[in-house]
Scaffold this active site. Structure first.
Site, PDB file in Angstrom:
ATOM      1  N   CYS A 118       0.776  -1.137  -0.048  1.00  0.00           N
ATOM      2  CA  CYS A 118       0.015   0.080  -0.004  1.00  0.00           C
ATOM      3  C   CYS A 118       0.822   1.311   0.013  1.00  0.00           C
ATOM      4  O   CYS A 118       0.561   2.434  -0.701  1.00  0.00           O
ATOM      5  CB  CYS A 118      -0.976   0.021   1.299  1.00  0.00           C
ATOM      6  SG  CYS A 118      -2.056  -1.400   1.428  1.00  0.00           S
ATOM      7  N   ARG A 165      -7.863  -4.568  -3.237  1.00  0.00           N
ATOM      8  CA  ARG A 165      -7.354  -3.435  -3.544  1.00  0.00           C
ATOM      9  C   ARG A 165      -8.110  -3.109  -5.056  1.00  0.00           C
ATOM     10  O   ARG A 165      -8.158  -3.877  -6.088  1.00  0.00           O
ATOM     11  CB  ARG A 165      -6.024  -3.992  -4.345  1.00  0.00           C
ATOM     12  CG  ARG A 165      -5.009  -3.916  -3.304  1.00  0.00           C
ATOM     13  CD  ARG A 165      -3.686  -4.230  -4.023  1.00  0.00           C
ATOM     14  NE  ARG A 165      -2.671  -4.625  -2.757  1.00  0.00           N
ATOM     15  CZ  ARG A 165      -2.191  -4.123  -1.672  1.00  0.00           C
ATOM     16  NH1 ARG A 165      -2.364  -2.705  -1.813  1.00  0.00           N
ATOM     17  NH2 ARG A 165      -1.394  -4.487  -0.824  1.00  0.00           N
TER      18      ARG A 165
END
Length: 221
Positions: free
Chosen positions: A57, A134
């Protein structure tokens, strides 16, 4: 969220599909409260990440920030989301700035209740974790979902691909053009296939060389 908006655009009970109306929301972010209506009139990429401070991330956020001006040049805003608290978000972006010298210029939604994540289908129904997968939702200026991309937690996204998809959606937004495989901004676009004999015959004389060029039109901007 107003009562009127709630009635007009309740979250769908099935997974979001292409051309669905994006579920409305009002959520606290690192830059104050943000609503879907704040982005009407421009493109929006709403994307989720599994957790703050994680290596994948962090790499994505740095890359997205470095490309933020390129998204804005395409009249598109970025809006992140995870189930972590606003305090975790703030500590994370401060850590990114201190360690990598990158200031995150787009807001991140705090979604402790998972209200936005569940409305957009960002939670894996078969997972024992509340971490969001995601996901990236490309929402047009009228609030319609024009593309959606889901990745597993273990696979980082390509910011270049996100930019390419956005540019392709804008180049084909009128519905009479399409992009070929591997299309990049500036490449030629494709005409949609003809649906009548007359339309086919009017296009065939344009063919040159190996006969395939008749599908192509002028280069995109």
């Amino acid at each position: 969220m107003t009562h009127h908006e709630d009635q007009e655009n309740d979250a769908p009970t099935r997974p979001i599909r292409l051309n669905d109306k994006a579920p409305v929301f009002a959520a606290r972010t690192t830059m104050g409260v943000r609503c879907l209506s704040d982005y009407w009139g421009k493109w929006l990429i709403l994307f989720s990440h599994p957790a703050d401070f994680t290596p994948v991330c962090t790499s994505e956020f740095i890359a997205l920030e470095k490309a933020a001006d390129r998204f804005r040049d395409l009249d598109c805003e970025l809006l992140g989301l995870s189930a972590d608290s606003i305090y975790a978000h703030l500590a994370w972006i401060q850590n990114i700035e201190e360690r990598f010298g990158v200031q995150i210029s787009f807001p991140i939604i705090e979604d402790l209740s998972l209200a936005v994540a569940e409305a957009y289908g960002m939670i894996d129904a078969f997972s024992t974790s509340t971490s969001t997968i995601r996901s990236a939702f490309f929402i047009d200026p009228e609030g319609i979902v024009r593309a959606l991309i889901h990745y597993p937690m273990s696979v980082g996204r390509s910011v270049d691909e996100m930019l390419r998809v956005l540019a392709a959606l804008q180049a084909t937004s009128q519905g009479d053009l399409a992009t070929p495989e591997g299309w990049q901004p500036g490449d030629k676009l494709l005409q949609v296939p003809p649906t009548t004999v007359e339309a086919l015959r009017s296009r065939v004389p344009q063919a040159t060389g190996n006969g395939r060029d008749w599908y192509y039109v002028e280069s995109s901007k």
